[in-house]
Scaffold this motif. Structure first.
Motif, PDB file in Angstrom:
ATOM      1  N   SER A 207       0.807  -1.096  -0.016  1.00  0.00           N
ATOM      2  CA  SER A 207      -0.016  -0.239  -0.237  1.00  0.00           C
ATOM      3  C   SER A 207       0.849   1.415   0.063  1.00  0.00           C
ATOM      4  O   SER A 207       0.405   2.110  -0.755  1.00  0.00           O
ATOM      5  CB  SER A 207      -0.853   0.067   1.302  1.00  0.00           C
ATOM      6  OG  SER A 207      -0.252  -0.098   2.360  1.00  0.00           O
ATOM      7  N   LEU A 208       2.022   1.343   0.581  1.00  0.00           N
ATOM      8  CA  LEU A 208       2.916   2.317   0.507  1.00  0.00           C
ATOM      9  C   LEU A 208       3.403   2.880  -0.576  1.00  0.00           C
ATOM     10  O   LEU A 208       3.395   4.056  -1.325  1.00  0.00           O
ATOM     11  CB  LEU A 208       4.018   2.197   1.337  1.00  0.00           C
ATOM     12  CG  LEU A 208       5.376   2.884   1.356  1.00  0.00           C
ATOM     13  CD1 LEU A 208       4.917   4.493   1.871  1.00  0.00           C
ATOM     14  CD2 LEU A 208       6.502   2.461   2.043  1.00  0.00           C
ATOM     15  N   LEU A 209       3.513   1.970  -1.609  1.00  0.00           N
ATOM     16  CA  LEU A 209       4.074   2.190  -3.105  1.00  0.00           C
ATOM     17  C   LEU A 209       2.881   2.993  -3.825  1.00  0.00           C
ATOM     18  O   LEU A 209       2.945   3.549  -4.657  1.00  0.00           O
ATOM     19  CB  LEU A 209       4.683   0.883  -3.546  1.00  0.00           C
ATOM     20  CG  LEU A 209       6.114   0.524  -3.022  1.00  0.00           C
ATOM     21  CD1 LEU A 209       6.439  -0.911  -3.487  1.00  0.00           C
ATOM     22  CD2 LEU A 209       7.282   1.436  -3.379  1.00  0.00           C
ATOM     23  N   TYR A 210       1.545   2.048  -3.668  1.00  0.00           N
ATOM     24  CA  TYR A 210       0.511   2.625  -4.356  1.00  0.00           C
ATOM     25  C   TYR A 210       0.358   3.894  -3.907  1.00  0.00           C
ATOM     26  O   TYR A 210      -0.233   4.849  -4.846  1.00  0.00           O
ATOM     27  CB  TYR A 210      -0.593   1.433  -3.927  1.00  0.00           C
ATOM     28  CG  TYR A 210      -0.672   0.058  -4.747  1.00  0.00           C
ATOM     29  CD1 TYR A 210      -0.680   0.027  -6.074  1.00  0.00           C
ATOM     30  CD2 TYR A 210      -0.650  -0.946  -4.183  1.00  0.00           C
ATOM     31  CE1 TYR A 210      -0.701  -1.077  -6.720  1.00  0.00           C
ATOM     32  CE2 TYR A 210      -0.461  -2.097  -4.746  1.00  0.00           C
ATOM     33  CZ  TYR A 210      -0.625  -2.251  -6.236  1.00  0.00           C
ATOM     34  OH  TYR A 210      -0.789  -3.362  -6.706  1.00  0.00           O
ATOM     35  N   ALA A 211       0.254   4.220  -2.701  1.00  0.00           N
ATOM     36  CA  ALA A 211       0.053   5.468  -2.211  1.00  0.00           C
ATOM     37  C   ALA A 211       0.964   6.758  -2.959  1.00  0.00           C
ATOM     38  O   ALA A 211       0.522   7.741  -2.944  1.00  0.00           O
ATOM     39  CB  ALA A 211       0.157   5.369  -0.469  1.00  0.00           C
ATOM     40  N   ILE A 212       2.337   6.170  -2.893  1.00  0.00           N
ATOM     41  CA  ILE A 212       3.106   7.164  -3.484  1.00  0.00           C
ATOM     42  C   ILE A 212       2.828   7.427  -4.916  1.00  0.00           C
ATOM     43  O   ILE A 212       2.754   8.680  -5.325  1.00  0.00           O
ATOM     44  CB  ILE A 212       4.591   6.561  -3.403  1.00  0.00           C
ATOM     45  CG1 ILE A 212       5.064   6.453  -2.011  1.00  0.00           C
ATOM     46  CG2 ILE A 212       5.637   7.210  -4.379  1.00  0.00           C
ATOM     47  CD1 ILE A 212       6.383   5.672  -1.885  1.00  0.00           C
ATOM     48  N   LEU A 213       2.356   6.452  -5.562  1.00  0.00           N
ATOM     49  CA  LEU A 213       1.874   6.815  -6.926  1.00  0.00           C
ATOM     50  C   LEU A 213       0.573   7.614  -7.023  1.00  0.00           C
ATOM     51  O   LEU A 213       0.448   8.595  -7.991  1.00  0.00           O
ATOM     52  CB  LEU A 213       1.644   5.350  -7.735  1.00  0.00           C
ATOM     53  CG  LEU A 213       2.890   4.563  -8.038  1.00  0.00           C
ATOM     54  CD1 LEU A 213       2.546   3.239  -8.811  1.00  0.00           C
ATOM     55  CD2 LEU A 213       3.696   5.264  -9.061  1.00  0.00           C
ATOM     56  N   PHE A 214      -0.274   7.256  -6.072  1.00  0.00           N
ATOM     57  CA  PHE A 214      -1.514   8.243  -6.187  1.00  0.00           C
ATOM     58  C   PHE A 214      -1.214   9.798  -5.745  1.00  0.00           C
ATOM     59  O   PHE A 214      -1.512  10.795  -6.344  1.00  0.00           O
ATOM     60  CB  PHE A 214      -2.438   7.826  -5.031  1.00  0.00           C
ATOM     61  CG  PHE A 214      -3.457   8.725  -4.400  1.00  0.00           C
ATOM     62  CD1 PHE A 214      -4.319   9.127  -5.614  1.00  0.00           C
ATOM     63  CD2 PHE A 214      -3.366   9.350  -3.363  1.00  0.00           C
ATOM     64  CE1 PHE A 214      -5.373   9.853  -5.022  1.00  0.00           C
ATOM     65  CE2 PHE A 214      -4.282  10.290  -3.216  1.00  0.00           C
ATOM     66  CZ  PHE A 214      -5.407  10.755  -4.124  1.00  0.00           C
ATOM     67  N   ILE A 215      -0.170   9.780  -4.746  1.00  0.00           N
ATOM     68  CA  ILE A 215      -0.110  11.207  -4.289  1.00  0.00           C
ATOM     69  C   ILE A 215       0.877  11.784  -5.309  1.00  0.00           C
ATOM     70  O   ILE A 215       0.719  12.972  -5.729  1.00  0.00           O
ATOM     71  CB  ILE A 215       0.895  11.133  -2.945  1.00  0.00           C
ATOM     72  CG1 ILE A 215       0.058  10.580  -1.791  1.00  0.00           C
ATOM     73  CG2 ILE A 215       1.453  12.272  -2.678  1.00  0.00           C
ATOM     74  CD1 ILE A 215       0.648  10.487  -0.594  1.00  0.00           C
ATOM     75  N   VAL A 216       1.773  11.304  -5.954  1.00  0.00           N
ATOM     76  CA  VAL A 216       2.467  11.954  -7.131  1.00  0.00           C
ATOM     77  C   VAL A 216       1.568  12.474  -8.279  1.00  0.00           C
ATOM     78  O   VAL A 216       1.834  13.620  -8.974  1.00  0.00           O
ATOM     79  CB  VAL A 216       3.685  10.931  -7.556  1.00  0.00           C
ATOM     80  CG1 VAL A 216       4.338  11.468  -8.868  1.00  0.00           C
ATOM     81  CG2 VAL A 216       4.685  10.754  -6.746  1.00  0.00           C
ATOM     82  N   SER A 217       0.581  11.421  -8.536  1.00  0.00           N
ATOM     83  CA  SER A 217      -0.227  11.750  -9.550  1.00  0.00           C
ATOM     84  C   SER A 217      -1.108  12.987  -9.390  1.00  0.00           C
ATOM     85  O   SER A 217      -1.576  13.862 -10.048  1.00  0.00           O
ATOM     86  CB  SER A 217      -0.903  10.531 -10.080  1.00  0.00           C
ATOM     87  OG  SER A 217      -2.215  10.929 -11.062  1.00  0.00           O
ATOM     88  N   PHE A 218      -1.450  13.081  -8.013  1.00  0.00           N
ATOM     89  CA  PHE A 218      -2.613  13.846  -7.453  1.00  0.00           C
ATOM     90  C   PHE A 218      -1.883  15.426  -7.419  1.00  0.00           C
ATOM     91  O   PHE A 218      -2.434  16.361  -7.926  1.00  0.00           O
ATOM     92  CB  PHE A 218      -2.765  13.715  -5.945  1.00  0.00           C
ATOM     93  CG  PHE A 218      -3.647  14.500  -5.249  1.00  0.00           C
ATOM     94  CD1 PHE A 218      -4.963  14.501  -5.267  1.00  0.00           C
ATOM     95  CD2 PHE A 218      -3.136  15.473  -4.562  1.00  0.00           C
ATOM     96  CE1 PHE A 218      -5.789  15.635  -4.641  1.00  0.00           C
ATOM     97  CE2 PHE A 218      -3.788  16.507  -3.851  1.00  0.00           C
ATOM     98  CZ  PHE A 218      -5.047  16.703  -3.750  1.00  0.00           C
ATOM     99  N   ALA A 219      -0.534  15.348  -7.078  1.00  0.00           N
ATOM    100  CA  ALA A 219       0.338  16.500  -7.018  1.00  0.00           C
ATOM    101  C   ALA A 219       0.293  17.049  -8.405  1.00  0.00           C
ATOM    102  O   ALA A 219       0.440  18.395  -8.427  1.00  0.00           O
ATOM    103  CB  ALA A 219       1.434  16.576  -6.118  1.00  0.00           C
ATOM    104  N   PHE A 220       1.128  16.201  -9.224  1.00  0.00           N
ATOM    105  CA  PHE A 220       1.245  16.705 -10.636  1.00  0.00           C
ATOM    106  C   PHE A 220       0.059  17.338 -11.247  1.00  0.00           C
ATOM    107  O   PHE A 220       0.222  18.090 -11.993  1.00  0.00           O
ATOM    108  CB  PHE A 220       2.061  15.722 -11.234  1.00  0.00           C
ATOM    109  CG  PHE A 220       2.841  16.366 -12.501  1.00  0.00           C
ATOM    110  CD1 PHE A 220       3.913  17.152 -12.454  1.00  0.00           C
ATOM    111  CD2 PHE A 220       2.241  15.897 -13.748  1.00  0.00           C
ATOM    112  CE1 PHE A 220       4.289  17.602 -13.437  1.00  0.00           C
ATOM    113  CE2 PHE A 220       2.741  16.390 -15.000  1.00  0.00           C
ATOM    114  CZ  PHE A 220       3.894  17.293 -14.832  1.00  0.00           C
ATOM    115  N   SER A 221      -0.967  16.340 -11.130  1.00  0.00           N
ATOM    116  CA  SER A 221      -2.088  16.787 -12.011  1.00  0.00           C
ATOM    117  C   SER A 221      -2.742  18.222 -11.612  1.00  0.00           C
ATOM    118  O   SER A 221      -3.249  18.923 -12.410  1.00  0.00           O
ATOM    119  CB  SER A 221      -3.284  15.850 -11.993  1.00  0.00           C
ATOM    120  OG  SER A 221      -3.479  15.446 -10.609  1.00  0.00           O
ATOM    121  N   GLY A 222      -2.451  18.501 -10.250  1.00  0.00           N
ATOM    122  CA  GLY A 222      -2.820  19.938  -9.682  1.00  0.00           C
ATOM    123  C   GLY A 222      -1.999  20.985 -10.278  1.00  0.00           C
ATOM    124  O   GLY A 222      -2.435  22.053 -10.784  1.00  0.00           O
TER     125      GLY A 222
END
Length: 389
Positions: A207-222
């Motif tokens: 889940s840690l690695l999946y969370a990293i991918l989500f947060i990176v995508s979230f921040a960059f799409s913002g």
């Protein structure tokens, strides 16, 4: 055989995402021509990502059971048809229907390509394979918007027809040239393995690695949502300036993913390369509000380009090395996290921008610091890579 596979997967990833890149600068104008409001446009973008979030793991599970090639072929053929229909649409309702269908069918393609990389490459070489496919994606977003802008001079529907044609061409490349990567004897065990829950994978030991991918995508799409507004409102840059800046970012990302990732991982390991990528993202976010000239912004976006290559290739490799379920459902779950970030990130970025122009970038930087510290504290607790993954 692996080199032939990888060259084809690079080409498929490039041609697939080239279609997406072509329509990026045109979609808002086409929608507005048919009377869509800014809210309608947001729904149009969100609906595609929501469908990808839901269906990518489901298609991935199916690819573990019947093989990769049928799913990639289906995804590309469906993508071609829905984009051609989109170009023929004469109402917003039709556009929305085709966009939803496009999100459903295209979710079968790219995650399955990543699953093929995981099938073909042993854990120690997987980051390199993921990087080369990522380079194809990066290059598509370098050339796609430029092609789309040129094609739009012949009519706003033309880029959609060309995108559909490119996808159809890719479909035939797959049909006649791409070998299957998942042998029949491995399908039942990988597709029906205990715990192969398309969404349960997100909450397990990785889940840690999946969370990293989500947060990176979230921040960059913002950032993607608000950066154009920021440089226009504060410094007067136009869309052409923005295009050149993102061109620099795309070239850097493709270079890092295609030429450097494998060497970096062999020298320092995935965890260190992933850490460097997140550091580059953090530096990029925090320095946007500090500078205000074209070359500074181009350099900052280059940091994001390099960081993106490191994060995506290594995180994907680390997950596929450690998964205990099929590679198809695993790469589908990875795609879902990316889609979820692209759904929520623009909403958050737009809302924060209303309060302060630099807010989305400060938020992105803070999120990178948090996720970086979280990763450094917890990454040693991740499962050991599996030799069979």
């Amino acid at each position: 055989m692996k080199k032939k596979h990888l060259a084809l997967l690079f080409l498929i990833a490039f041609l697939t995402m080239l279609g997406f890149g072509i329509i990026i600068p045109i979609l808002p104008f086409f929608a507005e021509k048919l009377g869509a409001s800014s809210f309608d446009l947001g729904v149009l973008f969100a609906s595609f990502n929501i469908m990808q979030f839901i269906f990518a793991p489901l298609w991935g599970t199916l690819s573990d059971r019947i093989g990769r090639k049928p799913l990639v072929s289906f995804g590309l053929f469906g993508f071609a048809i829905t984009f051609i229909l989109f170009g023929l649409a004469d109402s917003y309702t039709e556009m929305l229907i085709y966009r939803i269908l496009g999100g459903i069918v295209s979710a079968a393609a790219l995650p399955t390509v990543h699953a093929m990389v995981a099938d073909l490459f042993p854990p120690k070489d997987r980051a390199k394979g993921m990087g080369i496919v990522g380079a194809g994606i990066g290059l598509s977003f370098v050339f796609g918007p430029v092609i789309g802008g040129l094609l739009s001079s012949y009519g706003v529907a033309v880029p959609f027809f060309v995108s559909g044609g490119v996808a159809l061409l890719t479909f035939f490349v797959i049909l006649f040239a791409l070998p299957e990567s998942l042998p029949k004897e491995k399908r039942s065990s990988s597709g029906k393995r205990k715990g192969a829950n398309p969404f349960g994978a997100l909450f397990g030991s990785l889940s840690l690695l999946y969370a990293i991918l989500f947060i990176v995508s979230f921040a960059f799409s913002g950032l993607e949502t608000t950066f154009a507004l920021y440089i226009s409102d504060l410094y007067g840059f136009d869309s052409r300036d923005l295009g050149y800046m993102f061109l620099v970012m795309g070239i850097i990302a493709a270079f890092v993913q295609g030429g450097m990732i494998g060497k970096m991982v062999k020298r320092w390991g995935e965890a260190t390369v992933l850490t460097i990528g997140m550091c580059l993202y953090g530096i990029g976010f925090f320095t946007i509000p500090v500078f205000g000239n074209f070359w500074a912004f181009s350099l900052i976006l280059a940091l994001f380009g390099a960081g993106q290559g490191m994060i995506r290739a290594t995180a994907n490799a680390m997950i596929t090395q450690r998964t205990t379920i099929g590679q198809g459902v695993t790469t589908g779950a990875i795609s879902s996290m990316d889609s979820l970030g692209r759904i929520l990130g623009p909403l958050a970025g737009g809302a924060v921008y209303q309060f302060t122009a630099s807010g989305p970038f400060i938020l992105g930087g803070v999120l990178m610091v948090i996720v970086l510290l979280w990763f450094r504290l917890r990454h040693q607790r991740l499962p050991e890579p599996s030799l069979e993954a």
